[in-house]
Design a protein around this motif. Sequence first.
Motif, short mmCIF file in Angstrom:
data_model
loop_
_atom_site.label_atom_id
_atom_site.label_comp_id
_atom_site.label_asym_id
_atom_site.label_seq_id
_atom_site.Cartn_x
_atom_site.Cartn_y
_atom_site.Cartn_z
N GLY A 2 -1.86 -22.94 27.84
CA GLY A 2 -3.16 -22.87 28.50
C GLY A 2 -3.66 -21.38 28.89
O GLY A 2 -4.75 -21.07 29.30
N ARG A 3 -2.66 -20.35 28.79
CA ARG A 3 -2.89 -19.04 29.41
C ARG A 3 -3.55 -18.31 28.26
O ARG A 3 -3.91 -18.40 27.35
N THR A 4 -4.36 -17.40 28.80
CA THR A 4 -5.40 -16.39 28.29
C THR A 4 -5.35 -15.21 28.83
O THR A 4 -5.20 -14.86 30.08
N VAL A 5 -5.09 -14.27 27.77
CA VAL A 5 -4.93 -12.64 28.32
C VAL A 5 -5.62 -12.02 27.47
O VAL A 5 -6.09 -11.93 26.31
N GLU A 6 -6.97 -11.35 28.34
CA GLU A 6 -7.66 -10.57 27.52
C GLU A 6 -7.61 -8.86 27.97
O GLU A 6 -7.13 -8.62 29.12
N PHE A 7 -7.41 -8.14 26.82
CA PHE A 7 -7.19 -6.84 27.24
C PHE A 7 -7.75 -5.75 26.11
O PHE A 7 -8.17 -6.29 25.29
N ALA A 8 -7.97 -4.47 26.40
CA ALA A 8 -8.55 -3.60 25.42
C ALA A 8 -7.62 -2.39 25.12
O ALA A 8 -6.79 -2.16 25.86
N VAL A 9 -7.61 -2.14 23.94
CA VAL A 9 -6.66 -0.94 23.54
C VAL A 9 -7.61 0.16 23.12
O VAL A 9 -8.35 -0.16 22.22
N ALA A 10 -7.48 1.37 23.78
CA ALA A 10 -8.08 2.51 23.42
C ALA A 10 -7.55 3.45 22.43
O ALA A 10 -6.41 3.22 22.29
N SER A 11 -8.23 4.25 21.79
CA SER A 11 -7.57 5.35 20.92
C SER A 11 -6.81 6.22 21.94
O SER A 11 -7.20 6.41 22.87
N LEU A 12 -5.62 6.87 21.24
CA LEU A 12 -5.08 8.06 22.09
C LEU A 12 -6.01 9.08 22.51
O LEU A 12 -6.04 9.55 23.57
N TYR A 13 -7.06 9.37 21.64
CA TYR A 13 -7.81 10.53 22.04
C TYR A 13 -8.91 10.18 23.10
O TYR A 13 -9.03 10.93 24.04
N GLU A 14 -9.21 8.82 23.02
CA GLU A 14 -10.26 8.39 24.12
C GLU A 14 -9.41 8.35 25.36
O GLU A 14 -10.14 8.69 26.37
N ALA A 15 -8.22 7.82 25.39
CA ALA A 15 -7.55 7.68 26.72
C ALA A 15 -7.02 9.01 27.27
O ALA A 15 -6.97 9.19 28.15
N ALA A 16 -6.75 9.94 26.14
CA ALA A 16 -6.50 11.25 26.82
C ALA A 16 -7.53 12.16 27.43
O ALA A 16 -7.62 12.74 28.38
N GLN A 17 -8.93 11.78 26.80
CA GLN A 17 -10.10 12.33 27.34
C GLN A 17 -10.28 11.85 28.67
O GLN A 17 -11.13 12.59 29.71
N GLU A 18 -10.20 10.34 28.74
CA GLU A 18 -10.24 9.78 30.27
C GLU A 18 -9.51 10.43 31.30
O GLU A 18 -9.94 10.70 32.34
N LEU A 19 -8.22 10.62 30.79
CA LEU A 19 -7.17 11.16 31.68
C LEU A 19 -7.59 12.73 32.09
O LEU A 19 -7.21 13.01 33.19
N LEU A 20 -7.99 13.33 31.18
CA LEU A 20 -8.48 14.76 31.28
C LEU A 20 -9.68 14.76 32.26
O LEU A 20 -9.80 15.65 33.12
N GLU A 21 -10.78 13.81 32.32
CA GLU A 21 -11.72 13.92 33.25
C GLU A 21 -11.19 13.59 34.71
O GLU A 21 -11.68 13.99 35.66
#
Length: 210
Positions: free
Chosen positions: A129-148
């Motif tokens: 009955g386990r449910t795991v919800e997750f999101a995977v971003a592109s490396l570019y989007e994750a890098a831009q978020e890190l840069l911010e």
Amino acid sequence: KPIYAARANVWIEVPKEGGGNPGPTWSSELLGSSAIDLLRSDLVLAEAVREQRLYLHSKSPQDAAVLAGFGLKAGFRPGTYRLEVDKTGRNFTLSSKHGTVTQRGTVGDSVGGSLGFAWLPPPAALTAGRTVEFAVASLYEAAQELLENLEVRSGRDRSFIRIELRGPDPAVVTATVNAMAERLVEVAADLKRQKLTALTGILGEQLQQA
């Protein structure tokens, strides 16, 4: 919620004024003038994102054990996903945000291979009955978020650059800053070696011609 800051200082070797001509193979200015730009480049940011898995976001901290071994292959597919284990605890279903089933399998199998995921969740973590919800971003989007969230500045004499990252998780921001500093030194050293090799070859050809 508290916000934590992790900082690192990287020493940059720069030529001293009035020190004379250091020679044609001098390469320290490669870092002195471009260290900040290099730190903000994909060579450093994307590698830190991949190493620290900043592209992966889960809704619940309790899913850390399930996502612990999550990795990416070339050509992965970003998006929002849900992993559901049936009531027997033997089978799972991986579906996209819109409910499209992308994989059905048995607990203990690899998950998301067709999506470019390198992921083998521990069977013990996938309880019935386990449910795991997750999101995977592109490396570019994750890098831009890190840069911010990243602050980079140089000292008055350009001998140091300071890297600072803020975030809600002290372990994540610390590991990310360390990864970026180490990657910066690694890439800069490689670029300097390439420059020295090229200059040495040019000087050798000029010597033969002379």
